[in-house]
Design an enzyme around this catalytic site. Sequence first.
Site, PDB file in Angstrom:
ATOM      1  N   HIS A  31       0.834  -1.203   0.000  1.00  0.00           N
ATOM      2  CA  HIS A  31       0.000   0.000   0.000  1.00  0.00           C
ATOM      3  C   HIS A  31       0.872   1.257   0.000  1.00  0.00           C
ATOM      4  O   HIS A  31       0.543   2.243  -0.658  1.00  0.00           O
ATOM      5  CB  HIS A  31      -0.919  -0.021   1.221  1.00  0.00           C
ATOM      6  CG  HIS A  31      -1.965   1.046   1.204  1.00  0.00           C
ATOM      7  ND1 HIS A  31      -2.905   1.159   0.197  1.00  0.00           N
ATOM      8  CD2 HIS A  31      -2.220   2.057   2.069  1.00  0.00           C
ATOM      9  CE1 HIS A  31      -3.693   2.186   0.445  1.00  0.00           C
ATOM     10  NE2 HIS A  31      -3.288   2.755   1.566  1.00  0.00           N
ATOM     11  N   LYS A  75     -10.614  14.336  -4.246  1.00  0.00           N
ATOM     12  CA  LYS A  75     -11.706  13.815  -3.431  1.00  0.00           C
ATOM     13  C   LYS A  75     -11.450  14.108  -1.967  1.00  0.00           C
ATOM     14  O   LYS A  75     -10.338  14.431  -1.554  1.00  0.00           O
ATOM     15  CB  LYS A  75     -11.853  12.314  -3.642  1.00  0.00           C
ATOM     16  CG  LYS A  75     -10.699  11.495  -3.085  1.00  0.00           C
ATOM     17  CD  LYS A  75     -10.941  10.012  -3.226  1.00  0.00           C
ATOM     18  CE  LYS A  75      -9.821   9.256  -2.523  1.00  0.00           C
ATOM     19  NZ  LYS A  75      -9.951   7.826  -2.612  1.00  0.00           N
TER      20      LYS A  75
END
Length: 332
Positions: free
Chosen positions: A144, A208
Site C-alpha cells: 500500500h 476527493k
Amino acid sequence: MSDHGSRTSIQKRTKKNLMVFSGRAHPELANEVAAELGARLVPTSAYDFANGEIYVRYEESVRGCDAFVIQSHTAPINDAIVEHLIMIDALKRASAKRVTVVMPFYGYARQDKKHRGREPISARLMADLFKTAGANRLITVDLHTDQIQGFFDGPVDHLMAIPILTQHVQDSYGHEDLAVVSPDAGRIKVAESWSKRLGGVPLAFIHKTRDINRPNESVANRVVGDVEGRVCVLVDDMIDTGGTIAKAADAVKEAGAKDVIIAATHAILSGPASERLEACSAREVIVTNTLPITPDKEFEGLTVLSIAPLLSAAIREVFQDGSVTSLFAGRT
C-alpha cells in the site's frame, strides 16, 4: 609440533534444496507458483480445533531446506495471518535453513501510519510478528505504501504487478487515445509509472475528500486533467468494498471520457464490491490473483491476470542468490 593427521574444519559442499509450502488461504495460486518452478507443494496437515486454534504439520523432512511459505492474507484475514505465522514456526523448529515468507497481499498494510493519536501502526506489528516467528525474508506484491519495506528487519523483495497490468492494457487498448487517472492525489506517482509504460499518455487525478472516521468511504469530487474523448485507465493498488473506485469511474465518465478501465493489483472485493463494480461506468475491471476470487465474486467485465509467473521468477532468483531487481530491468 603440528599434527598433520587432524583437521580443525570439515569442508563439505551441500546441495541447496528449494521447498514450497502453502497455507489454506489460496492453494490455487501456490500450486500455480510451484508448477512454474517445476516443483510440487510439500504435503501439509492443517486443521482447526473446535475453538478455532490452528494446527500445522509437514509430512516430509524440511531439515536444511530453503523454504518458501506462500499465504495470501485473505478473509478471514486474521486466520490466514496466524496460520502463516504457525507455518513459519513449524519450519524453524524443524531446522529449515532459511525461511522466505511469500505474502502476495500484505495484511494490515493500510495501517502504516498514525492519522490520529492513540492509533496503532499495525503494518509494523505484522512485520515484527513475522520476524519473531522466524522469517528471514519477505516477498510481497504492491505494498500500500513503499515505507512498509522498512518495517521488516531483513530483506524485502517488493514486486510490482504493473508490467503484467500495463501489458494487458497495451494489448487490449493500445490503439485508443489513452489517459491514466489516479483515484486520488496520493497515488499520482503510481499513475506516472503507468503513463510512462504506456508511452507517455496524459495524466489526470480525482480530487476527493475522505472522512477519517468512516473507513471505506469517500466522496469523489472533480476530475483534474484532460480526459475528454479518451479511454481512461483508473489505477489503484487494491479494491476493497469498491465504493471509492466505482464513484471515481462514474466521475471520469461524466467528465467526458470515452470509456473507463479499472486496473488494480489486489481484488479484496468485500461485501457489495462486485455489484458496485458491475453497475459502475467501467467497461473492464482488471485485477491479479494475489487474492482468491470465489465464483460468487466474479462478474461480467472482470479480468483476472495471474501473478504466479512473477512470484515464481522472484523465488527462483532468491533461491539462486540472483537479482530480484533484474525482474524489473528498466522499470520506471
